[in-house]
Scaffold this motif. Structure first.
Motif, PDB file in Angstrom:
ATOM      1  N   LYS A   1     -41.733  -7.763  26.171  1.00 17.15           N
ATOM      2  CA  LYS A   1     -43.097  -7.762  25.636  1.00 17.15           C
ATOM      3  C   LYS A   1     -43.691  -6.371  25.799  1.00 17.15           C
ATOM      4  O   LYS A   1     -43.271  -5.623  26.685  1.00 17.15           O
ATOM      5  CB  LYS A   1     -43.948  -8.774  26.405  1.00 17.15           C
ATOM      6  N   PRO A   2     -44.673  -6.042  24.999  1.00 23.74           N
ATOM      7  CA  PRO A   2     -45.313  -4.727  25.160  1.00 23.74           C
ATOM      8  C   PRO A   2     -45.824  -4.485  26.578  1.00 23.74           C
ATOM      9  O   PRO A   2     -45.796  -3.350  27.068  1.00 23.74           O
ATOM     10  CB  PRO A   2     -46.459  -4.784  24.148  1.00 23.74           C
ATOM     11  N   GLU A   3     -46.249  -5.538  27.242  1.00 21.17           N
ATOM     12  CA  GLU A   3     -46.750  -5.380  28.608  1.00 21.17           C
ATOM     13  C   GLU A   3     -45.650  -5.105  29.627  1.00 21.17           C
ATOM     14  O   GLU A   3     -45.940  -4.833  30.794  1.00 21.17           O
ATOM     15  CB  GLU A   3     -47.574  -6.591  29.043  1.00 21.17           C
ATOM     16  N   ASP A   4     -44.395  -5.201  29.215  1.00 21.60           N
ATOM     17  CA  ASP A   4     -43.288  -4.836  30.104  1.00 21.60           C
ATOM     18  C   ASP A   4     -43.041  -3.324  30.111  1.00 21.60           C
ATOM     19  O   ASP A   4     -42.263  -2.829  30.935  1.00 21.60           O
ATOM     20  CB  ASP A   4     -41.997  -5.528  29.667  1.00 21.60           C
ATOM     21  N   ALA A   5     -43.663  -2.607  29.203  1.00 20.61           N
ATOM     22  CA  ALA A   5     -43.475  -1.162  29.139  1.00 20.61           C
ATOM     23  C   ALA A   5     -43.975  -0.511  30.425  1.00 20.61           C
ATOM     24  O   ALA A   5     -45.099  -0.777  30.866  1.00 20.61           O
ATOM     25  CB  ALA A   5     -44.222  -0.590  27.944  1.00 20.61           C
ATOM     26  N   ALA A   6     -43.137   0.292  31.033  1.00 19.32           N
ATOM     27  CA  ALA A   6     -43.473   0.915  32.314  1.00 19.32           C
ATOM     28  C   ALA A   6     -42.340   1.842  32.722  1.00 19.32           C
ATOM     29  O   ALA A   6     -41.290   1.879  32.074  1.00 19.32           O
ATOM     30  CB  ALA A   6     -43.671  -0.144  33.391  1.00 19.32           C
ATOM     31  N   THR A   7     -42.560   2.549  33.806  1.00 26.20           N
ATOM     32  CA  THR A   7     -41.462   3.235  34.479  1.00 26.20           C
ATOM     33  C   THR A   7     -40.906   2.278  35.516  1.00 26.20           C
ATOM     34  O   THR A   7     -41.666   1.753  36.331  1.00 26.20           O
ATOM     35  CB  THR A   7     -41.935   4.529  35.141  1.00 26.20           C
ATOM     36  N   TYR A   8     -39.621   2.051  35.468  1.00 20.82           N
ATOM     37  CA  TYR A   8     -38.966   1.102  36.358  1.00 20.82           C
ATOM     38  C   TYR A   8     -38.231   1.855  37.465  1.00 20.82           C
ATOM     39  O   TYR A   8     -37.503   2.812  37.186  1.00 20.82           O
ATOM     40  CB  TYR A   8     -37.992   0.223  35.580  1.00 20.82           C
ATOM     41  N   TYR A   9     -38.420   1.384  38.687  1.00 23.03           N
ATOM     42  CA  TYR A   9     -37.825   2.000  39.858  1.00 23.03           C
ATOM     43  C   TYR A   9     -36.957   0.987  40.602  1.00 23.03           C
ATOM     44  O   TYR A   9     -37.351  -0.175  40.754  1.00 23.03           O
ATOM     45  CB  TYR A   9     -38.898   2.479  40.829  1.00 23.03           C
ATOM     46  N   CYS A  10     -35.821   1.428  41.086  1.00 19.77           N
ATOM     47  CA  CYS A  10     -35.091   0.599  42.031  1.00 19.77           C
ATOM     48  C   CYS A  10     -35.411   1.100  43.440  1.00 19.77           C
ATOM     49  O   CYS A  10     -35.744   2.275  43.645  1.00 19.77           O
ATOM     50  CB  CYS A  10     -33.591   0.614  41.765  1.00 19.77           C
TER      51      CYS A  10
END
Length: 126
Positions: free
Chosen positions: A87-96
């Motif tokens: 979803k558009p709201e999943d857009a982000a910088t993802y970190y482990c």
């Protein structure tokens, strides 16, 4: 030297899928629970999913339940995040991130995580 390096980010249309990977080095990987967090500008970093040291237990934030799957391969020292129905709201910088034992897949507090990757960008267009 401890490193966590994410990869797999990119741009996808809403409803699509993307798979993230994170490779660890410099610490005893099997002694750490792993997690994925995400962050958008001007907002706090948000826990997304976590996995136990042996990979048998996973936990998810409510917004991603049923759409995201976290897994790990201890032999390869990698953790993965399979994302679907984006979803558009999943857009982000993802970190482990990694937190040492004793730990739980549901550990979600940033302060408990010792090691962090540099992040990989995910863009979801509507």
């Amino acid at each position: 030297q401890v490193t966590l390096v994410e990869s797999g980010g990119g741009s996808v249309q809403a409803g699509g899928s993307l798979s993230l990977s994170c490779v660890a080095d410099g610490f005893i990987y099997g002694m750490y629970c792993m997690a994925w967090f995400r962050q958008v500008p001007e907002k706090e970093r948000e826990w997304v999913a976590g996995i136990s040291t042996d990979g048998r237990t996973t936990a998810y934030a409510d917004p991603v339940k049923g759409r995201f799957t976290v897994s790990r391969d201890n032999a390869r020292r990698q953790v993965y995040l399979q994302m679907s129905a984006l979803k558009p709201e999943d857009a982000a910088t993802y970190y482990c991130a990694a937190t040492v034992i004793p730990c739980d897949a549901a550990d979600s507090s940033e302060s408990g995580f010792k090691y962090w990757g540099q992040g990989t960008q995910v863009t979801v267009s509507s």
